[in-house]
Design an enzyme around this catalytic site. Structure first.
Site, PDB file in Angstrom:
ATOM      1  N   HIS A 230       0.882  -1.187   0.000  1.00 36.65           N
ATOM      2  CA  HIS A 230       0.000   0.000   0.000  1.00 36.65           C
ATOM      3  C   HIS A 230       0.918   1.236   0.000  1.00 36.65           C
ATOM      4  O   HIS A 230       1.771   1.380  -0.857  1.00 36.65           O
ATOM      5  CB  HIS A 230      -0.934  -0.115   1.211  1.00 36.65           C
ATOM      6  CG  HIS A 230      -2.041   0.880   1.293  1.00 36.65           C
ATOM      7  ND1 HIS A 230      -2.418   1.701   0.259  1.00 36.65           N
ATOM      8  CD2 HIS A 230      -2.887   1.210   2.339  1.00 36.65           C
ATOM      9  CE1 HIS A 230      -3.438   2.468   0.638  1.00 36.65           C
ATOM     10  NE2 HIS A 230      -3.736   2.189   1.899  1.00 36.65           N
ATOM     11  N   HIS A 269      -1.947  -2.453  -9.563  1.00 40.98           N
ATOM     12  CA  HIS A 269      -2.969  -1.888  -8.684  1.00 40.98           C
ATOM     13  C   HIS A 269      -4.131  -2.858  -8.595  1.00 40.98           C
ATOM     14  O   HIS A 269      -4.465  -3.515  -9.592  1.00 40.98           O
ATOM     15  CB  HIS A 269      -3.463  -0.536  -9.222  1.00 40.98           C
ATOM     16  CG  HIS A 269      -4.192   0.261  -8.200  1.00 40.98           C
ATOM     17  ND1 HIS A 269      -5.535   0.104  -7.962  1.00 40.98           N
ATOM     18  CD2 HIS A 269      -3.741   1.186  -7.327  1.00 40.98           C
ATOM     19  CE1 HIS A 269      -5.885   0.924  -6.988  1.00 40.98           C
ATOM     20  NE2 HIS A 269      -4.824   1.588  -6.579  1.00 40.98           N
ATOM     21  N   ARG A 278      -3.966   8.661 -11.504  1.00 44.69           N
ATOM     22  CA  ARG A 278      -3.217   9.757 -10.872  1.00 44.69           C
ATOM     23  C   ARG A 278      -1.813   9.899 -11.422  1.00 44.69           C
ATOM     24  O   ARG A 278      -1.137  10.905 -11.175  1.00 44.69           O
ATOM     25  CB  ARG A 278      -3.158   9.501  -9.351  1.00 44.69           C
ATOM     26  CG  ARG A 278      -4.539   9.337  -8.728  1.00 44.69           C
ATOM     27  CD  ARG A 278      -4.479   8.655  -7.384  1.00 44.69           C
ATOM     28  NE  ARG A 278      -3.998   7.269  -7.484  1.00 44.69           N
ATOM     29  CZ  ARG A 278      -3.801   6.458  -6.465  1.00 44.69           C
ATOM     30  NH1 ARG A 278      -4.050   6.884  -5.239  1.00 44.69           N
ATOM     31  NH2 ARG A 278      -3.352   5.221  -6.635  1.00 44.69           N
ATOM     32  N   ASP A 320       2.658   5.755  -6.702  1.00 42.66           N
ATOM     33  CA  ASP A 320       3.903   5.751  -5.920  1.00 42.66           C
ATOM     34  C   ASP A 320       5.148   5.771  -6.796  1.00 42.66           C
ATOM     35  O   ASP A 320       6.220   6.165  -6.335  1.00 42.66           O
ATOM     36  CB  ASP A 320       3.933   4.519  -4.999  1.00 42.66           C
ATOM     37  CG  ASP A 320       2.820   4.569  -3.982  1.00 42.66           C
ATOM     38  OD1 ASP A 320       2.658   5.622  -3.354  1.00 42.66           O
ATOM     39  OD2 ASP A 320       2.096   3.572  -3.829  1.00 42.66           O
TER      40      ASP A 320
HETATM   41  N1  COA Z   1       5.401  -6.750  -9.797  1.00 43.18           N
HETATM   42  C1  COA Z   1       5.407  -8.001 -10.290  1.00 43.18           C
HETATM   43  N2  COA Z   1       4.291  -8.697 -10.545  1.00 43.18           N
HETATM   44  C2  COA Z   1       3.116  -8.090 -10.274  1.00 43.18           C
HETATM   45  C3  COA Z   1       3.046  -6.799  -9.779  1.00 43.18           C
HETATM   46  C4  COA Z   1       4.239  -6.125  -9.526  1.00 43.18           C
HETATM   47  N3  COA Z   1       4.252  -4.887  -9.027  1.00 43.18           N
HETATM   48  N4  COA Z   1       1.743  -6.461  -9.613  1.00 43.18           N
HETATM   49  C5  COA Z   1       1.030  -7.519 -10.003  1.00 43.18           C
HETATM   50  N5  COA Z   1       1.847  -8.503 -10.408  1.00 43.18           N
HETATM   51  C6  COA Z   1       1.473  -9.827 -10.886  1.00 43.18           C
HETATM   52  C7  COA Z   1       0.882 -10.651  -9.771  1.00 43.18           C
HETATM   53  O1  COA Z   1       1.899 -11.295  -9.025  1.00 43.18           O
HETATM   54  C8  COA Z   1       0.008 -11.603 -10.523  1.00 43.18           C
HETATM   55  O2  COA Z   1       0.834 -12.618 -11.064  1.00 43.18           O
HETATM   56  P1  COA Z   1       0.279 -14.134 -11.157  1.00 43.18           P
HETATM   57  O3  COA Z   1      -0.949 -14.063 -12.017  1.00 43.18           O
HETATM   58  O4  COA Z   1       1.409 -14.863 -11.761  1.00 43.18           O
HETATM   59  O5  COA Z   1      -0.029 -14.542  -9.749  1.00 43.18           O
HETATM   60  C9  COA Z   1      -0.497 -10.751 -11.665  1.00 43.18           C
HETATM   61  O6  COA Z   1       0.438  -9.693 -11.823  1.00 43.18           O
HETATM   62  C10 COA Z   1      -1.875 -10.161 -11.450  1.00 43.18           C
HETATM   63  O7  COA Z   1      -1.877  -9.522 -10.202  1.00 43.18           O
HETATM   64  P2  COA Z   1      -3.143  -8.682  -9.746  1.00 43.18           P
HETATM   65  O8  COA Z   1      -4.281  -9.601  -9.450  1.00 43.18           O
HETATM   66  O9  COA Z   1      -3.368  -7.630 -10.760  1.00 43.18           O
HETATM   67  O10 COA Z   1      -2.573  -8.041  -8.414  1.00 43.18           O
HETATM   68  P3  COA Z   1      -3.336  -7.718  -7.062  1.00 43.18           P
HETATM   69  O11 COA Z   1      -4.571  -6.961  -7.351  1.00 43.18           O
HETATM   70  O12 COA Z   1      -3.477  -8.930  -6.225  1.00 43.18           O
HETATM   71  O13 COA Z   1      -2.240  -6.802  -6.348  1.00 43.18           O
HETATM   72  C11 COA Z   1      -0.915  -4.978  -5.795  1.00 43.18           C
HETATM   73  C12 COA Z   1      -2.217  -5.426  -6.476  1.00 43.18           C
HETATM   74  C13 COA Z   1      -0.915  -3.467  -5.727  1.00 43.18           C
HETATM   75  C14 COA Z   1      -0.850  -5.557  -4.379  1.00 43.18           C
HETATM   76  C15 COA Z   1       0.272  -5.495  -6.640  1.00 43.18           C
HETATM   77  O14 COA Z   1       0.181  -4.963  -7.941  1.00 43.18           O
HETATM   78  C16 COA Z   1       1.596  -5.137  -6.009  1.00 43.18           C
HETATM   79  O15 COA Z   1       2.043  -5.832  -5.112  1.00 43.18           O
HETATM   80  N6  COA Z   1       2.234  -4.018  -6.469  1.00 43.18           N
HETATM   81  C17 COA Z   1       3.495  -3.568  -5.872  1.00 43.18           C
HETATM   82  C18 COA Z   1       3.228  -2.760  -4.608  1.00 43.18           C
HETATM   83  C19 COA Z   1       2.722  -1.389  -4.903  1.00 43.18           C
HETATM   84  O16 COA Z   1       3.250  -0.671  -5.744  1.00 43.18           O
HETATM   85  N7  COA Z   1       1.701  -1.002  -4.139  1.00 43.18           N
HETATM   86  C20 COA Z   1       1.074   0.295  -4.268  1.00 43.18           C
HETATM   87  C21 COA Z   1      -0.284   0.151  -4.839  1.00 43.18           C
HETATM   88  S1  COA Z   1      -1.021   1.757  -5.152  1.00 43.18           S
END
Ligand code: COA
Length: 383
Positions: A230, A269, A278, A320
């Site tokens: 987050h 996201h 954003r 971010d």
């Molecule tokens: N880096 C690498 N892989 C990523 C990723 C990232 N930043 N974000 C998503 N993925 C991958 C997931 O691991 C998943 O892979 P899989 O299908 O092999 O399991 C796939 O993309 C789909 O993921 P999704 O369902 O879209 O993600 P989520 O909704 O569960 O998670 C977050 C959303 C934000 C938790 C995730 O994108 C993340 O951890 N991002 C990095 C942290 C971050 O920047 N947070 C701020 C958010 S505003």
């Protein structure tokens, strides 16, 4: 273990609509976001952070007189309790600044004799207090770690300018002395102010739904925001960029991270799957900051990481990703990036707390049990 399974379980509440809200609307189909019906990019270009704060609370933009009253009231709270000052100075300098923020809010709750009031006027008073005092806590924490004197707040200044002045002083090199820097910083606060039922806001609403107090809700929200999935992501973005150091190594770094199944911070996201609404506004401010502060290296890093991630996964940057290097260019220490997010998000959290109290239903989901079948206790000597 029980073999019971069900398709009804929505892990992470993925796609679940938990309640109504009139505070903001996230529209992933069009990559857009509105606060109380206004497009966020419109607010970023045309409003101050204080106007947006007022809008989130009251549902309408303020008139000039309403804004003047809002500012006068908010700025009148810019003074810290002596006990809080000594508490901050007593905390370990190695502590994460988010823990200092969380502790400060918790302390404030112990000093408010009306803390259990659910009345919206009281919540807004607490919101004003947090908006006035959390920048002071953050500035004090940065400066005490560096052994620098604490700088008093200035009631003639906006939230953004006052915060920059208290952290960096008012000398010619300070971003507080450069109106363009103040404005780009203020834009980041507007972009961070609110985002519907994200994890920290939902945490605040869960706590509020038990009819607990506003300080407990904000303290819990800060704990949720700290996590790297987050709000903590803005710090991890900059740690990553600093570790890569050379923009020409960005693509190899991304590919290596993905080969090792690592999450790359600042990308992806839960709601937006085609890009974060954003990012364009924040990226514009980041590029402008970079142009003024010799930041070409970080722009190249940003572009190379973004392009490598896109080529390999199609996953887009979230807010971010540009905010991290923007705060670095302003001169903030990296582990204070998420506390800056706290100060902005107090607007959204308090608006949601008021909304939750006004139409409350205890938030209490169900779970699908997948542990042992029911069994009998054996005497201890037979286990
Ligand atoms: N880096 C690498 N892989 C990523 C990723 C990232 N930043 N974000 C998503 N993925 C991958 C997931 O691991 C998943 O892979 P899989 O299908 O092999 O399991 C796939 O993309 C789909 O993921 P999704 O369902 O879209 O993600 P989520 O909704 O569960 O998670 C977050 C959303 C934000 C938790 C995730 O994108 C993340 O951890 N991002 C990095 C942290 C971050 O920047 N947070 C701020 C958010 S505003």
């Amino acid at each position: 273990m029980s073999s019971t399974t069900t398709t009804d379980v929505r892990k992470g509440l993925y796609g679940v609509i938990a309640d109504y809200t009139a505070v903001s609307k996230v529209m992933p189909e069009t990559n857009s976001l509105t606060y109380r019906g206004y497009a966020v990019e419109d607010l970023v270009e045309n409003c101050s952070f204080e106007e947006v704060f007022y809008l989130l609370w009251h549902g309408e933009l303020p008139t000039a007189q309403q804004l003047a009253e809002f500012n006068e009231r908010g700025r009148s709270y810019r003074s810290l309790d002596a006990g809080l000052i000594s508490l901050i100075h007593s905390l370990p300098k190695e502590a994460h600044p988010m823990d200092v923020m969380r502790t400060a809010v918790s302390y404030m709750g112990t000093k408010d004799s009306e803390y259990f009031t659910t009345d919206s006027e009281h919540i807004r008073k607490v919101g004003h207090t947090l908006l006035a005092q959390l920048p002071m806590v953050l500035a004090m924490d940065i400066r005490r770690r560096k052994g620098l004197d604490i700088i008093a707040p200035d009631s003639s200044k906006s939230v953004a300018e006052n915060l920059l002045s208290m952290v960096f002083g008012t000398g010619p090199e300070s971003p507080a002395s450069n109106p363009a820097d103040v404005r780009d910083f203020e834009k980041s606060l507007i972009l961070y102010a609110e985002h519907s039922f994200n994890a920290s806001t939902f945490t605040a609403r869960v706590i509020t739904s038990t009819k607990s107090d506003v300080y407990s809700a904000i303290t819990g929200a800060i704990g949720a925001l700290k996590g790297p999935l987050h709000g903590g992501a803005n710090e991890f973005v900059m740690h990553t960029m600093l570790a890569i150091d050379d923009p020409n190594k960005a693509a190899a770094w991304i590919n290596n991270a993905l080969d090792n199944k690592n999450v790359v911070m600042g990308f992806g996201h839960r709601v937006y799957k085609r890009g974060d609404s954003r990012v364009p506004s924040m990226e514009k401010s980041f590029r402008e900051l970079a142009a003024r502060h010799d930041g070409e290296k970080w722009v190249a890093m940003y572009e190379n990481m973004r392009d490598a991630m896109d080529a390999r996964t199609g996953i887009k940057p979230n807010l971010d990703f540009p905010a991290g290097p923007a705060y670095h260019l302003l001169g903030f220490p990296v582990d204070f990036f998420t506390p800056l997010f706290v100060i902005a998000r107090v607007a959204g959290w308090t608006a949601h707390i008021v909304e939750q109290y006004e139409n409350n239903s205890l938030i209490r989901p169900l779970s699908e049990y997948n542990g042992e079948e029911q069994r009998e206790v054996a005497p201890i000597e037979k286990r």
